[in-house]
Each structure stands twice: as C-alpha cells, then as structure tokens.
Design a protein around this motif. Structure first.
Motif, PDB file in Angstrom:
ATOM      1  N   ASP A  51     -18.535  41.652  -7.302  1.00 14.56           N
ATOM      2  CA  ASP A  51     -19.964  41.476  -7.047  1.00 14.56           C
ATOM      3  C   ASP A  51     -20.804  42.395  -7.934  1.00 14.56           C
ATOM      4  OD1 ASP A  51     -19.453  39.561  -5.193  1.00 14.56           O
ATOM      5  OD2 ASP A  51     -19.558  40.900  -3.465  1.00 14.56           O
ATOM      6  N   SER A  54     -20.733  41.003 -11.538  1.00 12.54           N
ATOM      7  CA  SER A  54     -21.544  39.777 -11.632  1.00 12.54           C
ATOM      8  C   SER A  54     -23.025  40.114 -11.607  1.00 12.54           C
ATOM      9  CB  SER A  54     -21.187  38.837 -10.476  1.00 12.54           C
ATOM     10  OG  SER A  54     -21.999  37.700 -10.508  1.00 12.54           O
ATOM     11  N   LEU A  58     -25.811  39.307 -14.607  1.00 12.30           N
ATOM     12  CA  LEU A  58     -26.995  38.503 -14.337  1.00 12.30           C
ATOM     13  C   LEU A  58     -28.268  39.273 -14.672  1.00 12.30           C
ATOM     14  CD1 LEU A  58     -26.016  36.774 -10.975  1.00 12.30           C
ATOM     15  CD2 LEU A  58     -26.381  35.666 -13.165  1.00 12.30           C
ATOM     16  N   ASP A 160     -26.571  33.154  -6.169  1.00 11.88           N
ATOM     17  CA  ASP A 160     -25.525  34.182  -6.156  1.00 11.88           C
ATOM     18  C   ASP A 160     -25.740  35.199  -5.039  1.00 11.88           C
ATOM     19  OD1 ASP A 160     -24.219  33.052  -8.263  1.00 11.88           O
ATOM     20  OD2 ASP A 160     -25.243  34.263  -9.779  1.00 11.88           O
ATOM     21  N   LYS A 188     -12.558  24.005 -11.771  1.00 14.94           N
ATOM     22  CA  LYS A 188     -13.581  23.450 -12.650  1.00 14.94           C
ATOM     23  C   LYS A 188     -14.162  22.171 -12.046  1.00 14.94           C
ATOM     24  CE  LYS A 188     -11.730  25.303 -16.991  1.00 14.94           C
ATOM     25  NZ  LYS A 188     -11.276  24.973 -18.369  1.00 14.94           N
ATOM     26  N   ASP A 228     -16.859  25.044 -16.236  1.00 13.06           N
ATOM     27  CA  ASP A 228     -16.512  26.294 -15.567  1.00 13.06           C
ATOM     28  C   ASP A 228     -17.758  26.851 -14.869  1.00 13.06           C
ATOM     29  OD1 ASP A 228     -14.222  28.698 -15.823  1.00 13.06           O
ATOM     30  OD2 ASP A 228     -16.253  29.396 -15.473  1.00 13.06           O
ATOM     31  N   PRO A 229     -17.667  27.206 -13.565  1.00 11.75           N
ATOM     32  CA  PRO A 229     -18.861  27.684 -12.837  1.00 11.75           C
ATOM     33  C   PRO A 229     -19.499  28.918 -13.450  1.00 11.75           C
ATOM     34  CG  PRO A 229     -17.098  27.137 -11.308  1.00 11.75           C
ATOM     35  CD  PRO A 229     -16.498  27.085 -12.692  1.00 11.75           C
ATOM     36  N   GLU A 230     -18.736  29.733 -14.175  1.00 10.92           N
ATOM     37  CA  GLU A 230     -19.287  30.940 -14.783  1.00 10.92           C
ATOM     38  C   GLU A 230     -19.738  30.699 -16.224  1.00 10.92           C
ATOM     39  OE1 GLU A 230     -19.146  33.030 -11.397  1.00 10.92           O
ATOM     40  OE2 GLU A 230     -19.938  33.748 -13.297  1.00 10.92           O
ATOM     41  N   LEU A 231     -18.949  29.952 -16.998  1.00 10.69           N
ATOM     42  CA  LEU A 231     -19.237  29.768 -18.426  1.00 10.69           C
ATOM     43  C   LEU A 231     -20.204  28.627 -18.692  1.00 10.69           C
ATOM     44  CD1 LEU A 231     -15.615  30.233 -19.865  1.00 10.69           C
ATOM     45  CD2 LEU A 231     -17.410  31.946 -19.606  1.00 10.69           C
ATOM     46  N   LYS A 233     -22.862  27.460 -16.559  1.00 10.93           N
ATOM     47  CA  LYS A 233     -23.897  27.421 -15.523  1.00 10.93           C
ATOM     48  C   LYS A 233     -25.063  26.536 -15.923  1.00 10.93           C
ATOM     49  CE  LYS A 233     -23.090  31.897 -13.292  1.00 10.93           C
ATOM     50  NZ  LYS A 233     -23.682  33.226 -12.964  1.00 10.93           N
ATOM     51  N   ASN A 272     -19.528  26.887  -3.499  1.00 10.78           N
ATOM     52  CA  ASN A 272     -20.695  27.219  -4.315  1.00 10.78           C
ATOM     53  C   ASN A 272     -21.515  25.977  -4.650  1.00 10.78           C
ATOM     54  OD1 ASN A 272     -19.900  29.905  -4.324  1.00 10.78           O
ATOM     55  ND2 ASN A 272     -18.739  29.715  -6.218  1.00 10.78           N
TER      56      ASN A 272
END
Length: 310
Positions: A51, A54, A58, A160, A188, A228-231, A233, A272
């Motif tokens: 956390d 992240s 952000l 988030d 993914k 990918d949820p992170e790459l 967005k 998510n």
C-alpha cells in the motif's frame, strides 16, 4: 480380590491414555495458533508495504501530471499575451494608416489606390491573427486533454483508497442493457468486444477466436495482449468510460459480465473491476470458469445484474 485389582489397573491405563490424547490435541492446537498468528503478521506487513509503495507511485504520477498541466497553462497564457501584443500593434497601424490616408487624400492621391493598399495590409495582419488563434486552439485542446487525464487519475486514486468491504450477498435484478463479456484470467483483463458508435464488434486484439468440435465459437485469451490492472490503467479506464458514456452519446446501455478464471489473481482483479464499475454506475454480473477457452460470442440484450447499474 485379584480381579478387582486387574479392573482398577485397566481403568488407570484408560485414564492415562485419555489424558495423553487430550494433551497432544492441546499441544497441536497451540502450535497451529502460533503458526497462524505469525503468518497473519507477515501478510499484514506485506500488505502495508504494498500500500505504501502504491501510494508513493500514485502521488508521483499525480505531481507529474499537475506539473505538465501548469506548464501548458503558462504556455497558453504567453500565447494570449503575444496575441494581445499583435492586436495592439494592428490597432496602432490602423490609426497610422488612417492618418496617412487622410494626409494623402488632402494631397490629392487616388483614394482607390490607398484603399487597395490598406486592404492588402489588413489581409496580411488578419492571416497573422488567424495563425495565432490556431496555436491558441491547439494549446486549449492540450489543456482539455490534460484536465481529462487528471480527472481519470483522481478517479483511479479514489478507487485505490476504497477500503475493503464486508462480504455481503448481492441481489440480482433484471436489466434490458446489452451484455459485454470480459474474461479475467491470470491476473489480466481480456475484453471480448470493442464499443464503436454504440455497437459491439469482436475484439481480435485481446482474444484469439476459433471454433470447437461442436462448431461453437470459442474465445482464447491472448496472454501477450491482456490488460494488466497496474500497467494498463489508462486503457481500462478508457474502456469503462466508453461504457459509461454510451447511454448519453448513443442512447444505449451496456453491462459487463465477468468470466472469472479460478485463480487468486483473477479474483483480485474481479474485486477491483467490480468496484470500478459500481463507482461509474455500470451494471455487472460474473460467472466462474475452470477451463479455457470459453465458448460464447458477442453479448446479447437483457440479463441480470448484481447492482443497480446506471
């Protein structure tokens, strides 16, 4: 008397056995409790570090976007000042030309030639103003784009920061919206269709399409192209934004049905994505699967959703 002693000895042995058994059970329970407590502390520490990392990423991304936005606004203001300077120069030249025209008219020069010269000079000045206005319009479009990116970034940060919710049993409700399928596998997201002018088209970028031995259309996720949820967005937010804007732009409502593969990573992605859809008031449903590929085609009208949607 000998028999009574034998019975007493047997009872003692039974009591010893029971005591040893309960003692062993208590020891095993204590060991399990200690092991679970240690594992829970390690998981809690790991989640805290994730956390923190992240949040730092952000915040840095948000600061970079704000800096770019401020630089663009400053550039726009400079162009406005330059435009005003040119306008002032034009006004000054117009005054000078008027005085010159008046002077030449007094001297008997042809008014027609002077008007033509004045018209040509004003045309050149008008072209310069139009060029500045085009540059100003381009900067305005850049500012609007950056404001949209900042809005999406703020929305992502809000998502988030949503705390973990208590699990509750959802209530299904009927909907007339059109279903669009998403496959969630290996952590993914694989959309099976794209939205173009309010209509669905098969997505051949994220999905490899084919047919099985029963001549059914099947969808096989393309591992190299999954979102990918992170790459990815921005791509995920753009997809959800298209679904959210469809009722207003095309008078057509969509809901998503998430086909969730049976692995822990995919279930995290599902949680998510479910929260993101609810925040945007997009209806959703889900279906668990254990094998790939998945036999289905483009979404159909109607169905059930697990939230109120739009």
């Amino acid at each position: 008397m000998a028999r009574e002693k034998d019975d007493s000895g047997s009872l003692d042995m039974l009591l010893d056995t029971l005591c040893n058994t309960f003692g062993g059970i208590i020891l095993i329970a204590l060991l399990l409790a200690l092991s679970v407590e240690k594992k829970g502390a390690e998981l809690k520490d790991k989640m805290r570090r994730l956390d923190e990392n992240s949040t730092e990423l952000l915040e840095q991304e948000f600061l970079d976007l704000v800096a770019e936005h401020n630089a663009t606004v400053l550039n726009f203001q400079q162009l406005q000042l330059q435009k005003q300077v040119v306008v002032d120069e034009i006004e000054t030249e117009k005054i000078e030309l008027s005085e010159l025209l008046k002077q030449l008219q007094e001297e008997g020069v042809s008014a027609e030639l002077l008007a033509k010269r004045n018209e040509l000079e004003q045309l050149e000045l008008r072209e310069e103003i139009e060029s500045l206005e085009e540059e100003s319009l381009t900067v305005s479009e850049d500012i609007a784009r950056l404001e949209t990116v900042l809005e999406h970034d703020n929305l992502a940060k809000a998502l988030d920061k949503i705390p973990y919710r208590k699990i509750s049993l959802p209530i299904e409700s009927a909907t007339k919206a059109e279903k669009i399928n998403l496959i969630l596998a290996n952590g993914k997201i694989y959309p099976t269709a794209t939205i173009e002018r309010g209509r669905q088209n098969l997505d051949s970028t994220h999905i490899n399409w084919g047919t099985d031995d029963k001549n059914r259309q099947i969808a096989q996720p393309n591992p190299a192209m999954g979102l990918d949820p992170e790459l990815n967005k921005d791509a995920i937010n753009a997809f959800l934004q298209a679904l959210q804007d469809a009722p207003r732009q095309f008078g057509k409502e969509f809901f998503i049905e998430m086909i969730v593969f049976a692995d822990s990573q995919s279930f995290t992605v599902f949680n998510n994505l479910r929260d993101a859809a609810s925040l945007r008031k997009i209806g959703y449903n889900w279906k668990p699967i254990t094998t790939l590929p998945v036999p289905f085609g483009v979404g159909t009208d109607g169905g059930t959703i697990l939230n109120k949607g739009g």
